[in-house]
Scaffold this motif. Structure first.
Motif, PDB file in Angstrom:
ATOM      1  N   MET A 105       1.105  -1.614   0.032  1.00 48.36           N
ATOM      2  CA  MET A 105       0.368   0.416   0.147  1.00 48.36           C
ATOM      3  C   MET A 105       0.954   1.384  -0.257  1.00 48.36           C
ATOM      4  O   MET A 105       0.507   2.044  -0.823  1.00 48.36           O
ATOM      5  N   ARG A 106       1.446   0.786   0.789  1.00 45.05           N
ATOM      6  CA  ARG A 106       3.300   2.723   0.965  1.00 45.05           C
ATOM      7  C   ARG A 106       3.210   2.531  -0.536  1.00 45.05           C
ATOM      8  O   ARG A 106       4.053   3.695  -1.312  1.00 45.05           O
ATOM      9  N   GLU A 107       4.008   1.701  -0.605  1.00 41.84           N
ATOM     10  CA  GLU A 107       4.802   1.122  -2.719  1.00 41.84           C
ATOM     11  C   GLU A 107       3.682   2.367  -3.434  1.00 41.84           C
ATOM     12  O   GLU A 107       4.244   2.779  -4.349  1.00 41.84           O
ATOM     13  N   PHE A 108       2.248   2.217  -3.612  1.00 35.25           N
ATOM     14  CA  PHE A 108       1.439   2.997  -4.580  1.00 35.25           C
ATOM     15  C   PHE A 108       1.209   4.265  -4.145  1.00 35.25           C
ATOM     16  O   PHE A 108       0.524   4.780  -4.730  1.00 35.25           O
ATOM     17  N   HIS A 109       1.521   4.823  -3.123  1.00 37.11           N
ATOM     18  CA  HIS A 109       0.550   5.513  -2.077  1.00 37.11           C
ATOM     19  C   HIS A 109      -0.683   6.166  -2.201  1.00 37.11           C
ATOM     20  O   HIS A 109      -1.072   7.113  -1.715  1.00 37.11           O
ATOM     21  N   VAL A 110      -1.265   5.087  -1.796  1.00 37.94           N
ATOM     22  CA  VAL A 110      -3.254   4.884  -1.735  1.00 37.94           C
ATOM     23  C   VAL A 110      -3.829   6.220  -1.039  1.00 37.94           C
ATOM     24  O   VAL A 110      -4.266   6.650  -0.693  1.00 37.94           O
ATOM     25  N   VAL A 111      -3.045   6.477  -0.003  1.00 40.56           N
ATOM     26  CA  VAL A 111      -3.428   6.362   1.717  1.00 40.56           C
ATOM     27  C   VAL A 111      -3.113   8.208   1.064  1.00 40.56           C
ATOM     28  O   VAL A 111      -4.146   9.002   1.232  1.00 40.56           O
ATOM     29  N   SER A 112      -2.032   8.539  -0.194  1.00 46.75           N
ATOM     30  CA  SER A 112      -2.012  10.148  -0.166  1.00 46.75           C
ATOM     31  C   SER A 112      -3.036  10.365  -0.525  1.00 46.75           C
ATOM     32  O   SER A 112      -3.647  11.337  -0.850  1.00 46.75           O
ATOM     33  N   LYS A 113      -3.247   9.618  -1.759  1.00 49.17           N
ATOM     34  CA  LYS A 113      -4.416   9.572  -2.543  1.00 49.17           C
ATOM     35  C   LYS A 113      -5.705   9.829  -2.835  1.00 49.17           C
ATOM     36  O   LYS A 113      -6.205  10.997  -2.841  1.00 49.17           O
ATOM     37  N   TRP A 114      -6.033   8.116  -1.527  1.00 51.10           N
ATOM     38  CA  TRP A 114      -7.215   8.605  -0.606  1.00 51.10           C
ATOM     39  C   TRP A 114      -7.363   9.828   0.077  1.00 51.10           C
ATOM     40  O   TRP A 114      -8.562  10.618  -0.145  1.00 51.10           O
ATOM     41  N   VAL A 115      -5.914  10.742   0.525  1.00 52.96           N
ATOM     42  CA  VAL A 115      -7.086  11.321   1.613  1.00 52.96           C
ATOM     43  C   VAL A 115      -6.795  12.336   0.137  1.00 52.96           C
ATOM     44  O   VAL A 115      -7.709  13.734   0.700  1.00 52.96           O
ATOM     45  N   LYS A 116      -6.119  12.863  -0.376  1.00 55.88           N
ATOM     46  CA  LYS A 116      -6.549  14.375  -1.573  1.00 55.88           C
ATOM     47  C   LYS A 116      -7.592  14.102  -2.413  1.00 55.88           C
ATOM     48  O   LYS A 116      -7.770  14.894  -3.263  1.00 55.88           O
ATOM     49  N   GLY A 117      -8.440  12.767  -2.444  1.00 57.01           N
ATOM     50  CA  GLY A 117      -9.827  13.089  -3.003  1.00 57.01           C
ATOM     51  C   GLY A 117      -9.900  11.345  -3.311  1.00 57.01           C
ATOM     52  O   GLY A 117     -11.128  11.961  -4.636  1.00 57.01           O
ATOM     53  N   ALA A 118      -9.353  10.682  -3.978  1.00 57.21           N
ATOM     54  CA  ALA A 118      -8.877   9.398  -4.305  1.00 57.21           C
ATOM     55  C   ALA A 118     -10.612   8.563  -3.672  1.00 57.21           C
ATOM     56  O   ALA A 118     -10.157   8.487  -3.102  1.00 57.21           O
ATOM     57  N   THR A 119     -10.852   8.132  -5.261  1.00 51.83           N
ATOM     58  CA  THR A 119     -11.853   7.307  -4.567  1.00 51.83           C
ATOM     59  C   THR A 119     -10.997   5.754  -5.412  1.00 51.83           C
ATOM     60  O   THR A 119     -10.444   5.369  -5.891  1.00 51.83           O
ATOM     61  N   VAL A 165      -9.244   9.620   9.625  1.00 50.83           N
ATOM     62  CA  VAL A 165     -10.516   9.272   8.777  1.00 50.83           C
ATOM     63  C   VAL A 165     -11.452  10.107   9.136  1.00 50.83           C
ATOM     64  O   VAL A 165     -12.456  10.160  10.289  1.00 50.83           O
ATOM     65  N   THR A 166     -12.272  10.922   7.560  1.00 49.03           N
ATOM     66  CA  THR A 166     -13.019  11.723   8.406  1.00 49.03           C
ATOM     67  C   THR A 166     -14.678  10.424   7.118  1.00 49.03           C
ATOM     68  O   THR A 166     -13.736   9.695   6.704  1.00 49.03           O
ATOM     69  N   ASN A 167     -15.245  11.031   7.753  1.00 43.69           N
ATOM     70  CA  ASN A 167     -16.418  10.345   7.357  1.00 43.69           C
ATOM     71  C   ASN A 167     -17.098  10.517   5.557  1.00 43.69           C
ATOM     72  O   ASN A 167     -17.205   9.812   4.691  1.00 43.69           O
ATOM     73  N   GLU A 168     -16.594  12.070   5.100  1.00 48.28           N
ATOM     74  CA  GLU A 168     -15.879  11.876   3.491  1.00 48.28           C
ATOM     75  C   GLU A 168     -14.793  11.153   2.978  1.00 48.28           C
ATOM     76  O   GLU A 168     -15.402  10.568   1.694  1.00 48.28           O
ATOM     77  N   MET A 169     -14.181  10.690   3.830  1.00 50.05           N
ATOM     78  CA  MET A 169     -12.998  10.461   3.837  1.00 50.05           C
ATOM     79  C   MET A 169     -13.632   8.393   3.240  1.00 50.05           C
ATOM     80  O   MET A 169     -13.483   7.707   2.153  1.00 50.05           O
TER      81      MET A 169
END
Length: 64
Positions: free
Chosen positions: A1-15, A41-45
């Motif tokens: 997950m870290r390798e592909f930066h999934v968390v940062s993309k999710w935080v920035k608005g990715a689905t 982690v927000t409800n929006e996320m």
């Protein structure tokens, strides 16, 4: 997950879609990773997480 930066993309608005959710290990790992990084982690996320599961037994048992 870290390798592909999934968390940062999710935080920035990715689905994020987990097409084989099973018992939700990927989603739980995503939330855990964000929390470990100090991200609230927000409800929006959470609203940008989509789980698709074909096995009815997993759908009935899944709790987020």
């Amino acid at each position: 997950m870290r390798e592909f930066h999934v968390v940062s993309k999710w935080v920035k608005g990715a689905t994020v879609c987990d097409p084989t959710a099973g018992q939700g290990a990927f989603v739980h790992a995503l939330i855990d990773e964000a929390t470990q990084l100090g991200i609230s982690v927000t409800n929006e996320m959470l609203g940008r997480l989509f789980l698709i599961e074909r096995e009815a037994k997993f759908i009935e048992d899944f709790n987020l």
